[in-house]
Design an enzyme around this catalytic site. Sequence first.
Site, mmCIF file in Angstrom:
data_model
loop_
_atom_site.group_PDB
_atom_site.id
_atom_site.type_symbol
_atom_site.label_atom_id
_atom_site.label_comp_id
_atom_site.label_asym_id
_atom_site.label_seq_id
_atom_site.Cartn_x
_atom_site.Cartn_y
_atom_site.Cartn_z
ATOM 1 N N ASN A 91 -82.386 58.384 69.926
ATOM 2 C CA ASN A 91 -82.034 57.588 68.747
ATOM 3 C C ASN A 91 -81.092 56.451 69.182
ATOM 4 O OD1 ASN A 91 -80.354 57.546 65.707
ATOM 5 N ND2 ASN A 91 -82.527 57.210 65.901
ATOM 6 N N LEU A 92 -81.598 55.678 70.105
ATOM 7 C CA LEU A 92 -80.752 54.734 70.837
ATOM 8 C C LEU A 92 -80.298 53.550 69.992
ATOM 9 C CD1 LEU A 92 -82.748 54.688 74.195
ATOM 10 C CD2 LEU A 92 -80.917 56.230 73.470
ATOM 11 N N HIS A 93 -79.111 53.048 70.305
ATOM 12 C CA HIS A 93 -78.583 51.847 69.672
ATOM 13 C C HIS A 93 -78.021 50.944 70.768
ATOM 14 C CE1 HIS A 93 -74.741 53.785 70.361
ATOM 15 N NE2 HIS A 93 -75.102 54.828 69.620
ATOM 16 N N GLY A 125 -75.191 50.453 71.900
ATOM 17 C CA GLY A 125 -74.238 51.077 72.823
ATOM 18 C C GLY A 125 -74.947 51.712 74.016
ATOM 19 N N HIS A 126 -76.050 52.416 73.738
ATOM 20 C CA HIS A 126 -76.817 53.025 74.836
ATOM 21 C C HIS A 126 -77.404 51.934 75.743
ATOM 22 C CE1 HIS A 126 -77.338 56.286 71.683
ATOM 23 N NE2 HIS A 126 -76.902 56.986 72.710
ATOM 24 N N LYS A 157 -66.885 55.739 73.391
ATOM 25 C CA LYS A 157 -66.743 56.253 72.025
ATOM 26 C C LYS A 157 -66.511 57.760 72.069
ATOM 27 C CE LYS A 157 -70.016 57.101 69.026
ATOM 28 N NZ LYS A 157 -69.707 58.456 68.520
ATOM 29 N N ASP A 158 -67.240 58.430 72.959
ATOM 30 C CA ASP A 158 -67.027 59.865 73.167
ATOM 31 C C ASP A 158 -65.965 60.022 74.253
ATOM 32 O OD1 ASP A 158 -69.188 61.174 71.425
ATOM 33 O OD2 ASP A 158 -70.288 59.649 72.510
ATOM 34 N N GLN A 200 -65.313 63.472 75.747
ATOM 35 C CA GLN A 200 -66.452 63.853 76.584
ATOM 36 C C GLN A 200 -66.363 63.167 77.944
ATOM 37 O OE1 GLN A 200 -70.739 64.097 75.264
ATOM 38 N NE2 GLN A 200 -70.828 62.042 76.085
HETATM 39 O O1 PAF Z 1 -73.171 61.736 74.550
HETATM 40 C C1 PAF Z 1 -74.294 62.283 74.425
HETATM 41 O O2 PAF Z 1 -75.268 61.694 73.930
HETATM 42 C C2 PAF Z 1 -74.464 63.715 74.912
HETATM 43 O O3 PAF Z 1 -73.328 64.464 74.684
HETATM 44 C C3 PAF Z 1 -74.905 63.809 76.391
HETATM 45 C C4 PAF Z 1 -73.853 63.250 77.324
HETATM 46 C C5 PAF Z 1 -76.212 63.046 76.597
HETATM 47 C C6 PAF Z 1 -75.129 65.277 76.778
HETATM 48 O O4 PAF Z 1 -76.105 65.865 75.980
#
Ligand code: PAF
Length: 280
Positions: A28-30, A32-33, A144-145, A148
Amino acid sequence: MQMLHTVAELRAAVRLAGAVALVPTMGNLHAGHLQLIQTARQRGLPVVSSLFVNPLQFGPGEDFERYPRTLQADATQLAEAGCNILFVPSVTEMYPEAQTCRVVPPLADELCGASRPGHFAGVATVVLKLFNMVQPRIALFGKKDYQQLFILRLMTRQLNLPIEILGIDTVRAEDGLALSSRNGYLSATERAEAPRLYQVLQTLAAALRAGETDLAALENAAAAELTRHGWQVDYVQIRAQSTLLAPAPTEAACVVLAAARLGNTRLIDNLEVTRPMQTV
Ligand code: PAF
């Protein structure tokens, strides 16, 4: 762009490609990706991206089932952005047996981990598996994450993985809302309200820059402002960039992190801020 579905195919393709950059995603790319893919391209390496909605990082009652799955549109965007290999495994390909070697990263119970038990263990597990499958030279994740990214850097360092982790700035809509696959869950009214999360972080950051030292008061005021406008706040926290723990008074490089729900949608955002050095 090659689209591959099995680990065996992926390994064969990366062996031929040589040193590669990895951009893991859940699809579900935007924009940012796509920024991650473009940055990887600028490093001059072939780009491998993965698209896998990872069940291990969703808790009971979370949005695993309804997480948007938009493979065809994602594949088109990735090919246009210059991705070379797209890995789209099934759940059984990724987890052919009950997953026993789950990593429990440091800070997994803090911040988002407090309201999403097991989430970061699930993230670390799938990313470690992808690292082993692809053996990339660099891997790219969005800021943003923030937690993570921090945890994946720690994991990479602690496990001596020969991978450079790059954190890429958050891409925002014109009104400041951080782009996220979950923004699509918002109703029109919620979407109009959503930029307040970033505005509240900006207000807090400005107070920090101006020398305010009562961090708890700042966090509480920010949370109260969101609550007043109908948000259910998980947390608003000021942390040190270096540790993601409460900053010592002498630590200037901070990050303000927040997670809050608008209706059924949980949004997160953060802002790095350098405050004046305090003398103790
Ligand atoms: O940030 C994400 O989209 C997910 O947490 C990742 C890093 C692809 C792991 O599933």
